[in-house]
Design a protein around this motif. Structure first.
Motif, PDB file in Angstrom:
ATOM      1  N   LYS A 159      -2.464   2.440  -7.835  1.00 19.23           N
ATOM      2  CA  LYS A 159      -3.886   2.157  -7.669  1.00 19.23           C
ATOM      3  C   LYS A 159      -4.153   0.655  -7.637  1.00 19.23           C
ATOM      4  O   LYS A 159      -4.978   0.167  -6.846  1.00 19.23           O
ATOM      5  N   LEU A 160      -3.457  -0.080  -8.477  1.00 21.40           N
ATOM      6  CA  LEU A 160      -3.608  -1.538  -8.482  1.00 21.40           C
ATOM      7  C   LEU A 160      -3.179  -2.147  -7.153  1.00 21.40           C
ATOM      8  O   LEU A 160      -3.831  -3.067  -6.638  1.00 21.40           O
ATOM      9  N   ASP A 161      -2.088  -1.656  -6.606  1.00 24.80           N
ATOM     10  CA  ASP A 161      -1.592  -2.195  -5.341  1.00 24.80           C
ATOM     11  C   ASP A 161      -2.617  -2.009  -4.227  1.00 24.80           C
ATOM     12  O   ASP A 161      -2.855  -2.923  -3.434  1.00 24.80           O
ATOM     13  N   THR A 162      -3.212  -0.830  -4.185  1.00 17.30           N
ATOM     14  CA  THR A 162      -4.227  -0.569  -3.153  1.00 17.30           C
ATOM     15  C   THR A 162      -5.448  -1.455  -3.362  1.00 17.30           C
ATOM     16  O   THR A 162      -5.961  -2.066  -2.415  1.00 17.30           O
ATOM     17  N   LEU A 163      -5.933  -1.534  -4.593  1.00 18.71           N
ATOM     18  CA  LEU A 163      -7.105  -2.360  -4.888  1.00 18.71           C
ATOM     19  C   LEU A 163      -6.855  -3.821  -4.540  1.00 18.71           C
ATOM     20  O   LEU A 163      -7.673  -4.468  -3.861  1.00 18.71           O
ATOM     21  N   ALA A 164      -5.735  -4.351  -5.002  1.00 20.71           N
ATOM     22  CA  ALA A 164      -5.428  -5.764  -4.767  1.00 20.71           C
ATOM     23  C   ALA A 164      -5.297  -6.051  -3.273  1.00 20.71           C
ATOM     24  O   ALA A 164      -5.841  -7.040  -2.760  1.00 20.71           O
ATOM     25  N   GLY A 165      -4.598  -5.170  -2.559  1.00 19.71           N
ATOM     26  CA  GLY A 165      -4.370  -5.403  -1.137  1.00 19.71           C
ATOM     27  C   GLY A 165      -5.647  -5.326  -0.321  1.00 19.71           C
ATOM     28  O   GLY A 165      -5.920  -6.203   0.511  1.00 19.71           O
ATOM     29  N   ILE A 166      -6.432  -4.293  -0.524  1.00 22.10           N
ATOM     30  CA  ILE A 166      -7.648  -4.116   0.288  1.00 22.10           C
ATOM     31  C   ILE A 166      -8.672  -5.202  -0.044  1.00 22.10           C
ATOM     32  O   ILE A 166      -9.341  -5.721   0.862  1.00 22.10           O
ATOM     33  N   SER A 168       2.455 -14.339  -0.166  1.00 20.62           N
ATOM     34  CA  SER A 168       1.590 -15.146   0.700  1.00 20.62           C
ATOM     35  C   SER A 168       0.616 -14.310   1.522  1.00 20.62           C
ATOM     36  O   SER A 168      -0.247 -14.855   2.206  1.00 20.62           O
ATOM     37  N   VAL A 169       0.728 -12.983   1.448  1.00 19.57           N
ATOM     38  CA  VAL A 169      -0.211 -12.117   2.197  1.00 19.57           C
ATOM     39  C   VAL A 169      -1.636 -12.329   1.700  1.00 19.57           C
ATOM     40  O   VAL A 169      -2.585 -12.325   2.491  1.00 19.57           O
ATOM     41  N   ILE A 170      -1.781 -12.526   0.395  1.00 21.16           N
ATOM     42  CA  ILE A 170      -3.107 -12.781  -0.181  1.00 21.16           C
ATOM     43  C   ILE A 170      -3.263 -14.289  -0.348  1.00 21.16           C
ATOM     44  O   ILE A 170      -2.541 -14.923  -1.121  1.00 21.16           O
ATOM     45  N   PHE A 229       1.041   1.386   6.107  1.00 25.06           N
ATOM     46  CA  PHE A 229       0.084   1.480   4.998  1.00 25.06           C
ATOM     47  C   PHE A 229      -1.247   0.925   5.467  1.00 25.06           C
ATOM     48  O   PHE A 229      -2.280   1.597   5.454  1.00 25.06           O
ATOM     49  N   GLN A 230      -1.224  -0.320   5.912  1.00 29.93           N
ATOM     50  CA  GLN A 230      -2.403  -0.982   6.486  1.00 29.93           C
ATOM     51  C   GLN A 230      -1.865  -2.142   7.311  1.00 29.93           C
ATOM     52  O   GLN A 230      -0.942  -2.838   6.872  1.00 29.93           O
ATOM     53  N   LYS A 231      -2.404  -2.338   8.501  1.00 30.00           N
ATOM     54  CA  LYS A 231      -1.767  -3.260   9.446  1.00 30.00           C
ATOM     55  C   LYS A 231      -1.602  -4.672   8.906  1.00 30.00           C
ATOM     56  O   LYS A 231      -0.638  -5.364   9.244  1.00 30.00           O
ATOM     57  N   GLU A 232      -2.516  -5.125   8.044  1.00 23.64           N
ATOM     58  CA  GLU A 232      -2.381  -6.475   7.476  1.00 23.64           C
ATOM     59  C   GLU A 232      -1.542  -6.491   6.211  1.00 23.64           C
ATOM     60  O   GLU A 232      -1.123  -7.560   5.754  1.00 23.64           O
ATOM     61  N   LEU A 233      -1.315  -5.297   5.638  1.00 21.79           N
ATOM     62  CA  LEU A 233      -0.614  -5.221   4.357  1.00 21.79           C
ATOM     63  C   LEU A 233       0.789  -4.624   4.482  1.00 21.79           C
ATOM     64  O   LEU A 233       1.484  -4.476   3.486  1.00 21.79           O
ATOM     65  N   GLY A 234       1.156  -4.266   5.705  1.00 18.44           N
ATOM     66  CA  GLY A 234       2.514  -3.804   5.905  1.00 18.44           C
ATOM     67  C   GLY A 234       2.674  -2.299   5.840  1.00 18.44           C
ATOM     68  O   GLY A 234       1.729  -1.525   5.990  1.00 18.44           O
ATOM     69  N   SER A 235       3.895  -1.882   5.595  1.00 20.50           N
ATOM     70  CA  SER A 235       4.277  -0.474   5.637  1.00 20.50           C
ATOM     71  C   SER A 235       4.209   0.166   4.254  1.00 20.50           C
ATOM     72  O   SER A 235       4.030  -0.508   3.234  1.00 20.50           O
ATOM     73  N   ILE A 236       4.404   1.493   4.247  1.00 20.64           N
ATOM     74  CA  ILE A 236       4.523   2.210   2.973  1.00 20.64           C
ATOM     75  C   ILE A 236       5.780   1.738   2.235  1.00 20.64           C
ATOM     76  O   ILE A 236       5.824   1.693   1.000  1.00 20.64           O
TER      77      ILE A 236
END
Length: 690
Positions: free
Chosen positions: A457-464, A513-515, A354-361
């Motif tokens: 959409k929330l997951d993408t917004l929060a993660g990025i 703990s990712v965020i 998904f994104q290297k700092e946020l993990g996989s799909i």
């Protein structure tokens, strides 16, 4: 009046990229218009032409020559222009020599800052013969070329090899050159129907001459001809074409002489979900699929060919042979995919980044499961179905069908869910979770679908936001602006009373703990979402100050925000609005200058009749305004507050706020504070502009 003429410029090329043709044509024409205007050449009209093998512009009623222009040429100051004995200095003589005059021919420019030598030089206008080469060079230079290519042994680079350059002023060929090709009055006809070149005797005859050569030169006319031909042919099939405006543009960019034909395919392919078949026909083959009156796919399609064949059945058979293996591929992928359940594909998602700092799909799917469950619970929907759909929503990304045809993601997930025996609620929510994909797209139909769409959409917004990769300028690689607008549309148009802070906090928490700074990220995402309201409402012609008036209160329930904006926009049309906005601004300024602690208004400290009257009216409105605001009836609240116009005007006309008596002054400030707080139950109308 200057004589008017017709100017034609055509670039004859190899086949241009179909998806770029429309933009190339618009750029070519706009550049010519700008060049004409900058050169001060008036014209009557401009016609744009574009086919796969040409870009052209026809300027009608253009002036053949610029008007002469008088230009002021200022020389040296008088004290520097003449010696004490009155003779011209070297500076003055050099200036005059450069203009081709004597110093004695110069006038004098007198201003309050001094006196200078001046010469009004007449600059002769240039003829269009001298200017057209520059027009062409500028237009070509400004073309939005996706990728330039080099051809032959030359060093020229252009979007495609250039074969002809046609430059005509009425019947006269104007000298010009481009990439080594000299201008002429020849144009290419249809590659097959009229391979010989056509000769133009008049610029204005361009479109008619090309028509005789089996070329419909106008992009707009060719596009409309395609639409009409498809509609007419579909009617004979008792069917409805599946329209796609981008597809019509692309087909119009592929042919110069459109001919519509109908063809078919084996009915056995209809066992494959229609979305996959439609995508295959449209995107791979540029065909127009046909559906019946109920929207069910028929084993028929319409295609546009670039030739008028004497034996159209041969052309039809050829296209049927071409499309069959593509449909067979889709059938094979579908049958293969059905052998593996969506739930069995979840492990594969762990290997898709998904994104290297946020993990996989896979990580994202599990977060979506939790967030969708939470949202569905808030909406009193089926939280188990929403959670299941959230978990399975991305599973079709590793299916053979979606890997081959990415545009059918979500849709295929729905079909596979049905095949797997998942509930219809889960299946439909999987398909709906990408919605809205674009402006004007449909929203999810069910609450469970809304929950999963919001969760994605929330997951993408929060993660990025959590890793600090927020959009900047035009850069928005994760589509956060689109995701935000999609969220707001769902919340407002589906009338979901969900709080943005609660939603974002839930999504942020699922990252664990990712965020590292969850509270800060939550605030930033909410601010970003609220900020998107501005662009959304401006598209609805709602003025910025109305939006700012509501933003000042920072209501975080999107539906509530929308109701406030609509109420304030309506309030602005009220005859009392301007005066009340000005009064609120005055109140705001007065209170801002005071650092005193204000309490409730003390009725026994009200001295003047005007302040007593304002207090009485305000007191009588408070319960009505509060009840309206609590029920979301902000229009009703502002309508009630509009009755304060007269007592507010009277207060400011008759009452000195800064009274000598401290207690009276504080009480009057408290009265103004109470007045302002009633309006703030809706918005800060002091921000409204007159």
């Amino acid at each position: 009046m200057s004589q008017r003429h017709d100017l034609l410029v055509e670039l004859g090329t190899e086949e241009l990229p179909p998806k770029a043709l429309k933009g190339l044509s618009e750029s070519f024409t706009n550049s010519f218009v700008n060049s004409l205007e900058q050169a001060r050449l008036n014209y009557t009209s401009v016609e744009s032409y574009a086919t796969p093998r040409r870009l052209a512009v026809l300027v009608k009623g253009v002036e053949a020559r610029q008007a002469d222009e008088v230009v002021e040429k200022r020389g040296p100051a008088i004290q520097a222009a003449f010696a004490p004995d009155g003779s011209p200095t070297r500076a003055a003589e050099g200036w005059a020599r450069g203009l081709g005059i004597d110093v004695a021919d110069a006038e004098r420019l007198v201003t309050d800052k001094g006196e200078w030598l001046l010469y009004n030089a007449t600059v002769p206008g240039k003829g269009i013969e001298e200017l057209v080469q520059g027009f062409i060079d500028t237009a070509v230079k400004q073309l939005p070329i996706p990728k330039a290519m080099r051809w032959g042994s030359g060093s020229h680079q252009f979007i495609r090899p250039l074969h002809t350059l046609t430059v005509l002023l009425d019947s006269k060929v104007l000298p010009a050159e481009l990439f080594g090709v000299q201008s002429d009055n020849k144009v290419n006809g249809h590659r097959f129907h009229h391979p010989e070149q056509l000769t133009l005797t008049q610029a204005a005859d361009y479109a008619d001459v090309l028509t005789s050569g089996h070329v419909v030169a106008s992009f707009a006319q060719r596009r409309e001809a395609i639409r009409e031909a498809v509609v007419a042919l579909a009617k004979t099939e008792n069917a409805v074409p599946v329209w796609d405006e981008d597809l019509i543009d692309e087909v119009a960019s592929l042919v110069e002489f459109p001919v519509a034909l109908a063809a078919g395919f084996d009915e056995s392919f209809l066992a494959v979900p229609k979305e996959a078949l439609i995508y295959t026909m449209k995107d791979d083959q540029r065909y127009f699929p046909l559906v019946d009156q109920q929207g069910e796919l028929l084993p028929r399609f319409i295609f546009i060919t670039n030739i008028e064949s004497r034996d159209p059945q041969q052309v039809i058979s050829g296209n049927e042979k071409v499309v069959r293996p593509r449909l067979a591929d889709a059938q094979f992928f579908f049958e293969t995919d059905k052998k593996t359940k969506l739930s069995e594909r979840l492990n594969k998602l762990d290997s898709v980044l998904f994104q290297k700092e946020l993990g996989s799909i896979g990580d994202k799917a599990r977060r979506m499961e939790a967030t969708a469950r939470f949202i569905a619970d808030e909406l009193k929907a089926d939280k188990d179905a929403a959670a299941r759909a959230g978990l399975l929503a991305k599973a079709d990304l590793v299916s053979s069908m979606v890997m081959e045809f990415p545009e059918v993601q979500g849709v295929m997930g729905m079909h596979y869910a049905r095949h797997d025996g998942e509930s219809e609620t889960v299946a439909q929510a999987i398909e709906a979770h990408y919605r809205p994909r674009y402006a004007g797209d449909e929203l999810p139909n069910s609450l469970e679908g809304c929950a999963v769409a919001l969760a994605d959409k929330l997951d993408t917004l929060a993660g990025i936001f959590g890793i600090g990769q927020t959009p900047s300028g035009d850069r928005d690689p994760f589509g956060l602006r689109r995701a935000a607008i999609g969220m707001l549309r769902i919340l407002v148009e589906k009338e979901l009373p969900l709080d943005l802070v609660t939603l974002v906090r839930s999504a942020v928490a699922n990252y664990g703990s990712v965020i590292k700074n969850p509270d800060e990220v939550t605030d930033n995402v909410v601010d970003f979402l609220l900020g998107r309201f501005r662009a959304w409402y401006q598209d609805q012609a709602i003025s910025v100050d109305v939006i700012q008036a509501v933003l000042a209160r920072r209501p975080t329930v999107a539906l509530d925000f929308d109701r406030r904006v609509k109420a304030v926009a309506e309030f602005r049309t009220n005859p009392q609005a301007e005066a009340l906005a000005a009064a609120n601004k005055r109140v705001s300024n007065i209170l801002a200058k005071s650092d005193e602690q204000l309490g409730p208004v003390q009725p026994d400290l009200l001295v003047e009749s005007a302040e007593k009257a304002l207090y009485d009216v305000l007191n009588g409105l408070k319960d009505k305004v509060s009840a309206a605001a609590v029920n979301g009836d902000y229009a009703g609240a502002l309508s009630a507050l509009a009755t304060l116009r007269a007592p507010v005007d009277e207060f400011f006309d008759s009452v000195m706020v800064n009274a000598d008596d401290d207690a009276v002054r504080r009480n009057r400030l408290s009265l103004l504070d109470a007045l302002r707080n009633e309006f703030l139950k809706v918005a800060d109308i002091s921000l409204l502009q007159s």
